[in-house]
Write an enzyme that holds these catalytic residues in place. Sequence first.
Site, mmCIF file in Angstrom:
data_model
loop_
_atom_site.group_PDB
_atom_site.id
_atom_site.type_symbol
_atom_site.label_atom_id
_atom_site.label_comp_id
_atom_site.label_asym_id
_atom_site.label_seq_id
_atom_site.Cartn_x
_atom_site.Cartn_y
_atom_site.Cartn_z
ATOM 1 N N GLY A 161 2.900 2.728 10.728
ATOM 2 C CA GLY A 161 3.639 3.713 10.416
ATOM 3 C C GLY A 161 4.556 4.122 11.710
ATOM 4 N N GLY A 196 3.007 -0.774 4.346
ATOM 5 C CA GLY A 196 3.295 0.585 4.100
ATOM 6 C C GLY A 196 4.477 0.696 3.573
ATOM 7 N N GLY A 197 5.217 1.284 4.563
ATOM 8 C CA GLY A 197 6.765 1.908 4.506
ATOM 9 C C GLY A 197 7.701 0.951 3.820
ATOM 10 N N GLU A 203 -5.163 -4.712 10.859
ATOM 11 C CA GLU A 203 -4.163 -3.668 10.853
ATOM 12 C C GLU A 203 -4.435 -2.935 12.123
ATOM 13 O OE1 GLU A 203 -2.379 -2.746 6.845
ATOM 14 O OE2 GLU A 203 -3.919 -1.262 7.447
ATOM 15 N N SER A 248 3.676 -1.923 10.183
ATOM 16 C CA SER A 248 5.141 -2.017 10.588
ATOM 17 C C SER A 248 5.731 -3.384 10.050
ATOM 18 C CB SER A 248 5.437 -1.617 11.980
ATOM 19 O OG SER A 248 5.265 -0.360 12.193
ATOM 20 N N GLU A 290 -6.748 4.824 8.079
ATOM 21 C CA GLU A 290 -6.671 6.187 7.361
ATOM 22 C C GLU A 290 -7.771 6.754 7.015
ATOM 23 O OE1 GLU A 290 -2.782 5.409 5.650
ATOM 24 O OE2 GLU A 290 -1.952 5.278 7.565
ATOM 25 N N ASN A 315 0.858 -1.183 -0.058
ATOM 26 C CA ASN A 315 0.223 0.000 -0.070
ATOM 27 C C ASN A 315 0.819 1.096 0.062
ATOM 28 O OD1 ASN A 315 -1.734 1.943 0.371
ATOM 29 N ND2 ASN A 315 -2.368 1.245 2.511
ATOM 30 N N TRP A 316 0.911 1.741 -1.190
ATOM 31 C CA TRP A 316 2.006 2.987 -1.330
ATOM 32 C C TRP A 316 1.362 4.418 -0.549
ATOM 33 C CZ3 TRP A 316 4.012 2.347 -7.169
ATOM 34 C CH2 TRP A 316 4.580 1.357 -7.247
ATOM 35 N N LYS A 317 -0.011 4.294 -0.359
ATOM 36 C CA LYS A 317 -0.538 5.392 0.298
ATOM 37 C C LYS A 317 -0.177 6.656 -0.610
ATOM 38 C CE LYS A 317 -0.092 3.145 4.873
ATOM 39 N NZ LYS A 317 0.092 3.397 6.213
ATOM 40 N N HIS A 326 -9.487 1.281 4.888
ATOM 41 C CA HIS A 326 -8.261 1.433 5.459
ATOM 42 C C HIS A 326 -8.414 2.482 7.123
ATOM 43 C CE1 HIS A 326 -4.151 2.421 6.590
ATOM 44 N NE2 HIS A 326 -3.776 1.490 6.004
HETATM 45 P P1 13P Z 1 3.355 0.536 7.466
HETATM 46 O O1 13P Z 1 3.669 -0.823 7.055
HETATM 47 O O2 13P Z 1 3.818 1.705 7.036
HETATM 48 O O3 13P Z 1 3.121 0.459 9.053
HETATM 49 O O4 13P Z 1 1.753 0.594 7.162
HETATM 50 C C1 13P Z 1 0.669 -0.315 7.106
HETATM 51 C C2 13P Z 1 -0.474 -0.098 6.548
HETATM 52 O O5 13P Z 1 -1.331 0.575 6.964
HETATM 53 C C3 13P Z 1 -0.830 -0.873 5.174
HETATM 54 O O6 13P Z 1 -2.127 -0.507 4.926
#
Ligand code: 13P
Length: 270
Positions: free
Chosen positions: A188, A249-250, A182, A228, A97, A9-11, A95
């Site tokens: 993050g 994500g990251g 999640e 994470s 977010e 998930n590149w956000k 998600h």
């Molecule tokens: P991180 O891997 O950056 O913690 O993000 C997880 C996430 O929200 C994937 O959708």
Amino acid sequence: MRKPVMAGNWKMNCDNEEALQLADGVTARAGQVEDALVILCPPATALSTVHQVIANSNVKLGAQNLFWEEEGAFTGELSAKMLLSCGCEFVIVGHSERRGRFGNPDEAEVEDLGAIFGDTDATVNRKIHAALAAGLQPIVCVGELLAERQAGATDDVVEDQVRAALEGVTEEAAGNIIFAYEPVWAIGTGEVCDADEADRVCGMIRQILAAIYSDDLAEGMQVLYGGSVKPENVEGLMAQDNIDGGLVGGASLQADSFGRLIEAAVASAG
Ligand code: 13P
């Protein structure tokens, strides 16, 4: 046997040039992988670019959100049909977010995030119906805030989100859903949920699926962990019975680290 999944998930990262480079790097490294399902979820602006890069590989494309109406006066929104036309087969829905629930205090301090990122259990359910009706596979995110975990409410929060997401979804349609647990406090923040605990909650999601539908459905559904996930902790997570992969994500923003996560997913299949 469920196929392991590694979804990036590149956000809100990567302009088109950066997306091209990253997709190219992932495809060069893991484009021919067959024992794991690899999904890239770039921002909507880069969907078509990434689709072209992955066209001759096994890597799949996902979007990060959708709107439930098919078309009309909904400025800024994207329908399932539009995502399909960009080559998407998957879409992340609900998600944290998008629900305005952030794990990182910096983001949580921004005012009115709930109003800006307005997903609720009800809108998540509508989006899931729209995705399934159009033939997109939703990756449905659920998870608790730190305060909810500290109050002992994790299981109730997750169960409520899972049940609300599936309201009115038939067993046949539900077979096309992927769930992602999640925990919001692990997103993050570098704070990974213990593999045992992540496995317990993913197992609980499976039990809820069995109660709503059937053991077969629950056994067959891919349930991911997100929060994470890194090359350093992925093996412990992938070794768990109830965790079928990661929503990342990251660590999905660099081809090398994401490639290592994919390798761990492939290894877990063997
Ligand atoms: P991180 O891997 O950056 O913690 O993000 C997880 C996430 O929200 C994937 O959708």
